[in-house]
Design a protein around this motif. Structure first.
Motif, PDB file in Angstrom:
ATOM      1  N   GLU A   1       0.833  -1.206   0.000  1.00 27.58           N
ATOM      2  CA  GLU A   1       0.000   0.000   0.000  1.00 27.58           C
ATOM      3  C   GLU A   1       0.868   1.256   0.000  1.00 27.58           C
ATOM      4  O   GLU A   1       0.570   2.228  -0.707  1.00 27.58           O
ATOM      5  CB  GLU A   1      -0.952  -0.011   1.196  1.00 27.58           C
ATOM      6  CG  GLU A   1      -2.041  -1.055   1.073  1.00 27.58           C
ATOM      7  CD  GLU A   1      -2.888  -1.209   2.325  1.00 27.58           C
ATOM      8  OE1 GLU A   1      -2.571  -0.569   3.360  1.00 27.58           O
ATOM      9  OE2 GLU A   1      -3.871  -1.961   2.262  1.00 27.58           O
ATOM     10  N   ALA A   2       1.952   1.250   0.755  1.00 29.88           N
ATOM     11  CA  ALA A   2       2.871   2.391   0.768  1.00 29.88           C
ATOM     12  C   ALA A   2       3.539   2.564  -0.591  1.00 29.88           C
ATOM     13  O   ALA A   2       3.722   3.692  -1.065  1.00 29.88           O
ATOM     14  CB  ALA A   2       3.925   2.214   1.865  1.00 29.88           C
TER      15      ALA A   2
ATOM     16  N   ARG B   1       1.075   4.242  -2.875  1.00 31.27           N
ATOM     17  CA  ARG B   1       0.982   5.674  -2.567  1.00 31.27           C
ATOM     18  C   ARG B   1       2.190   6.424  -3.112  1.00 31.27           C
ATOM     19  O   ARG B   1       2.066   7.514  -3.676  1.00 31.27           O
ATOM     20  CB  ARG B   1       0.856   5.903  -1.060  1.00 31.27           C
ATOM     21  CG  ARG B   1      -0.513   5.549  -0.493  1.00 31.27           C
ATOM     22  CD  ARG B   1      -0.662   6.003   0.950  1.00 31.27           C
ATOM     23  NE  ARG B   1       0.323   5.438   1.857  1.00 31.27           N
ATOM     24  CZ  ARG B   1       0.209   4.253   2.460  1.00 31.27           C
ATOM     25  NH1 ARG B   1      -0.857   3.506   2.255  1.00 31.27           N
ATOM     26  NH2 ARG B   1       1.148   3.820   3.268  1.00 31.27           N
TER      27      ARG B   1
ATOM     28  N   TYR C   1       1.890   6.779  -6.860  1.00 32.93           N
ATOM     29  CA  TYR C   1       0.909   7.813  -7.175  1.00 32.93           C
ATOM     30  C   TYR C   1       1.540   9.200  -7.040  1.00 32.93           C
ATOM     31  O   TYR C   1       1.400  10.048  -7.931  1.00 32.93           O
ATOM     32  CB  TYR C   1      -0.306   7.679  -6.253  1.00 32.93           C
ATOM     33  CG  TYR C   1      -1.302   8.797  -6.411  1.00 32.93           C
ATOM     34  CD1 TYR C   1      -2.255   8.763  -7.427  1.00 32.93           C
ATOM     35  CD2 TYR C   1      -1.281   9.895  -5.558  1.00 32.93           C
ATOM     36  CE1 TYR C   1      -3.171   9.792  -7.578  1.00 32.93           C
ATOM     37  CE2 TYR C   1      -2.191  10.925  -5.709  1.00 32.93           C
ATOM     38  CZ  TYR C   1      -3.129  10.874  -6.716  1.00 32.93           C
ATOM     39  OH  TYR C   1      -4.023  11.895  -6.871  1.00 32.93           O
ATOM     40  N   MET C   2       2.223   9.427  -5.911  1.00 35.48           N
ATOM     41  CA  MET C   2       2.836  10.731  -5.679  1.00 35.48           C
ATOM     42  C   MET C   2       3.929  11.027  -6.705  1.00 35.48           C
ATOM     43  O   MET C   2       4.051  12.152  -7.185  1.00 35.48           O
ATOM     44  CB  MET C   2       3.401  10.821  -4.261  1.00 35.48           C
ATOM     45  CG  MET C   2       2.346  10.716  -3.168  1.00 35.48           C
ATOM     46  SD  MET C   2       0.982  11.892  -3.330  1.00 35.48           S
ATOM     47  CE  MET C   2       1.834  13.422  -3.138  1.00 35.48           C
TER      48      MET C   2
END
Length: 130
Positions: free
Chosen positions: A98-99, A102, A105-106
């Protein structure tokens, strides 16, 4: 021997956390100096390192306490301890994925903004321009 402050500095945790882990029985055995201050040896440092990793992986204080108690019971608990760590590793792997998502995405958003800054594309991120 290490003081509360030295353990906190070594592990990048607060002194309050050091005392809390000690008070919760997660660091066996805790010794005291002549002034009744907690002091820790290398074995305690190893307990702190293990507890910190387990907490950082999301394990509850209660589950860590169970794990510590099983460790203190000895070899007959190896299989149970293995299962606890295996389950926590699976949770950590999910959190890691999950990290990573993220972070991806960033990174894409920042690359997109960099293109806007460099004027290679128009600002399509500002809702005022929609």
């Amino acid at each position: 021997m290490y003081t509360v402050k030295e353990i906190a500095t070594k592990l990048h945790i607060t002194e309050h956390t050091v005392r809390f882990y000690s008070d919760q029985g997660l660091i066996p055995p805790v010794k005291r100096d002549k002034n009744n201050n907690r002091i820790f040896d290398d074995a305690c440092l190893n307990w702190f390192i293990g507890v910190k990793h387990l907490r950082d992986s999301g394990m509850s204080i209660e589950a860590i306490k169970e794990y510590v108690n099983l460790c203190l019971e000895g070899d007959q608990t190896i299989k149970r301890r293995y299962e606890i760590l295996k389950r926590q590793k699976e949770i950590a792997e999910i959190d890691f994925e999950e990290a990573r998502l993220r972070l991806d995405y960033m990174t894409k958003k920042l690359d997109h903004y960099q293109d806007i800054i460099n004027k290679t594309i128009e600002d399509d991120m500002n809702m005022a321009n929609w």
